[in-house]
Design a protein around this motif. Structure first.
Motif, PDB file in Angstrom:
ATOM      1  N   SER A  44      -6.689   0.047   7.422  1.00  0.00           N
ATOM      2  CA  SER A  44      -7.414  -1.179   7.774  1.00  0.00           C
ATOM      3  C   SER A  44      -6.443  -2.321   8.073  1.00  0.00           C
ATOM      4  O   SER A  44      -6.666  -3.118   8.996  1.00  0.00           O
ATOM      5  CB  SER A  44      -8.344  -1.585   6.617  1.00  0.00           C
ATOM      6  OG  SER A  44      -9.269  -0.555   6.321  1.00  0.00           O
ATOM      7  N   ALA A  45      -5.363  -2.377   7.332  1.00  0.00           N
ATOM      8  CA  ALA A  45      -4.366  -3.421   7.561  1.00  0.00           C
ATOM      9  C   ALA A  45      -3.663  -3.233   8.904  1.00  0.00           C
ATOM     10  O   ALA A  45      -3.350  -4.207   9.594  1.00  0.00           O
ATOM     11  CB  ALA A  45      -3.348  -3.421   6.423  1.00  0.00           C
ATOM     12  N   LEU A  94      -7.538   5.869  -1.489  1.00  0.00           N
ATOM     13  CA  LEU A  94      -7.898   4.455  -1.540  1.00  0.00           C
ATOM     14  C   LEU A  94      -6.871   3.589  -0.812  1.00  0.00           C
ATOM     15  O   LEU A  94      -7.223   2.792   0.069  1.00  0.00           O
ATOM     16  CB  LEU A  94      -8.026   4.001  -2.995  1.00  0.00           C
ATOM     17  CG  LEU A  94      -8.231   2.501  -3.216  1.00  0.00           C
ATOM     18  CD1 LEU A  94      -9.560   2.050  -2.629  1.00  0.00           C
ATOM     19  CD2 LEU A  94      -8.149   2.161  -4.696  1.00  0.00           C
ATOM     20  N   PHE A  95      -5.596   3.758  -1.142  1.00  0.00           N
ATOM     21  CA  PHE A  95      -4.574   2.913  -0.529  1.00  0.00           C
ATOM     22  C   PHE A  95      -4.284   3.321   0.913  1.00  0.00           C
ATOM     23  O   PHE A  95      -3.806   2.509   1.699  1.00  0.00           O
ATOM     24  CB  PHE A  95      -3.295   2.939  -1.371  1.00  0.00           C
ATOM     25  CG  PHE A  95      -3.369   2.043  -2.579  1.00  0.00           C
ATOM     26  CD1 PHE A  95      -3.126   0.686  -2.461  1.00  0.00           C
ATOM     27  CD2 PHE A  95      -3.705   2.547  -3.820  1.00  0.00           C
ATOM     28  CE1 PHE A  95      -3.195  -0.159  -3.559  1.00  0.00           C
ATOM     29  CE2 PHE A  95      -3.787   1.721  -4.933  1.00  0.00           C
ATOM     30  CZ  PHE A  95      -3.541   0.365  -4.806  1.00  0.00           C
ATOM     31  N   LEU A 115      -6.869   1.375   2.802  1.00  0.00           N
ATOM     32  CA  LEU A 115      -6.456  -0.031   2.862  1.00  0.00           C
ATOM     33  C   LEU A 115      -5.317  -0.237   3.855  1.00  0.00           C
ATOM     34  O   LEU A 115      -5.305  -1.210   4.621  1.00  0.00           O
ATOM     35  CB  LEU A 115      -6.023  -0.507   1.473  1.00  0.00           C
ATOM     36  CG  LEU A 115      -7.130  -0.631   0.413  1.00  0.00           C
ATOM     37  CD1 LEU A 115      -6.540  -0.992  -0.934  1.00  0.00           C
ATOM     38  CD2 LEU A 115      -8.163  -1.668   0.837  1.00  0.00           C
ATOM     39  N   TYR A 119      -8.717  -2.519 -10.642  1.00  0.00           N
ATOM     40  CA  TYR A 119      -9.391  -1.287 -10.217  1.00  0.00           C
ATOM     41  C   TYR A 119      -9.273  -0.242 -11.327  1.00  0.00           C
ATOM     42  O   TYR A 119      -8.174   0.068 -11.796  1.00  0.00           O
ATOM     43  CB  TYR A 119      -8.763  -0.753  -8.931  1.00  0.00           C
ATOM     44  CG  TYR A 119      -9.208   0.644  -8.581  1.00  0.00           C
ATOM     45  CD1 TYR A 119     -10.494   0.887  -8.090  1.00  0.00           C
ATOM     46  CD2 TYR A 119      -8.356   1.730  -8.753  1.00  0.00           C
ATOM     47  CE1 TYR A 119     -10.903   2.175  -7.780  1.00  0.00           C
ATOM     48  CE2 TYR A 119      -8.759   3.020  -8.432  1.00  0.00           C
ATOM     49  CZ  TYR A 119     -10.028   3.229  -7.954  1.00  0.00           C
ATOM     50  OH  TYR A 119     -10.436   4.498  -7.647  1.00  0.00           O
ATOM     51  N   CYS A 146       0.834  -1.220   0.000  1.00  0.00           N
ATOM     52  CA  CYS A 146       0.000   0.000   0.000  1.00  0.00           C
ATOM     53  C   CYS A 146       0.857   1.254   0.000  1.00  0.00           C
ATOM     54  O   CYS A 146       0.607   2.197  -0.756  1.00  0.00           O
ATOM     55  CB  CYS A 146      -0.937  -0.007   1.205  1.00  0.00           C
ATOM     56  SG  CYS A 146      -2.257  -1.236   1.123  1.00  0.00           S
TER      57      CYS A 146
END
Length: 223
Positions: A198-199, A191-192, A195, A36, A18
């Motif tokens: 969340s990771a 977006l990343f 992510l 995507y 990411c």
């Protein structure tokens, strides 16, 4: 413990991936486009669709004007092919750096009206032979390519007399260089970033997770 280490390593690798996408200055869209499609490319699709609609409408209007001059009314009889719509595409192509090509329903390349050349794009033929005539887009060699099938509507039958409704009447292809900085702008960073965040949460819970604890408690109770 080995299972825990495996998940920690896997999540950490994902986080690094990411960050590599967030801070990459000269990335390639080809690596991600399959999974995507950015809103930037969707906006280009809209622009290409507008060009296609303009081409078709001008093609029909010029033919209608020719028929009015010759017969006094619009009919479905033979008429002289107009080149105005092709001139429009040529002007757009030169001004905005977009390669635009027209193909007939058999896949023949039509550089100007009434001139048909052998198909030079296998993707066009593949689309024509497909069951569903859906637009195809791809990123290749620094160019964004868009293949747009044109389906026959009621108004199209004045020109394409031997074509049924909702069948393919032709294909328009578009190819242009895409702007890396726009594609990897705020949309992609957000977006990343989500992510990665969340990771990090998953990593926190995995680190606190002790799979051996439940096993130990189970043995303690049995004893």
């Amino acid at each position: 413990m080995k299972l825990k280490i495996f998940f920690i390593s896997l999540i950490s690798l994902f986080i690094l991936l990411c960050f590599s996408q967030i801070f990459n200055i000269y990335p390639s869209a080809e690596n991600v486009f399959v999974y995507y499609k950015s809103g930037y490319f969707k906006e280009l699709d809209t622009q290409f669709n507008v060009i296609a609609d303009t081409f078709i409408e001008m093609k029909m209007m010029t033919k209608a004007e020719i028929l009015k001059e010759n017969t006094g009314s619009v009919s479905s009889h033979e008429y002289t092919e107009s080149v105005y719509s092709w001139i429009l595409l040529d002007d757009i192509s030169k001004k905005y750096g977009i390669e635009i090509k027209v193909y007939d329903r058999n896949g023949n390349y039509v550089p100007i009206p009434d001139v048909k050349l052998k198909n030079d794009n296998p993707e066009v033929q593949k689309l024509i032979n497909s069951v569903n005539f859906n637009p195809v887009s791809m990123v290749k060699g620094g160019y964004y390519k868009y293949i747009l099938p044109v389906k026959t509507e009621q108004k199209c039958l004045i020109c394409h007399k031997n074509t049924s409704l909702n069948q393919i009447a032709g294909v328009l292809t578009f190819s242009r260089k895409y702007n890396t900085y726009i594609y990897y702008g705020s949309e992609r960073i957000i977006l990343f970033s989500i992510l990665a965040f969340s990771a990090f949460i998953m990593l926190f819970f995995v680190i606190r997770w002790d799979p051996e604890k439940n096993i130990k408690e189970l043995f303690d109770k049995t004893e």
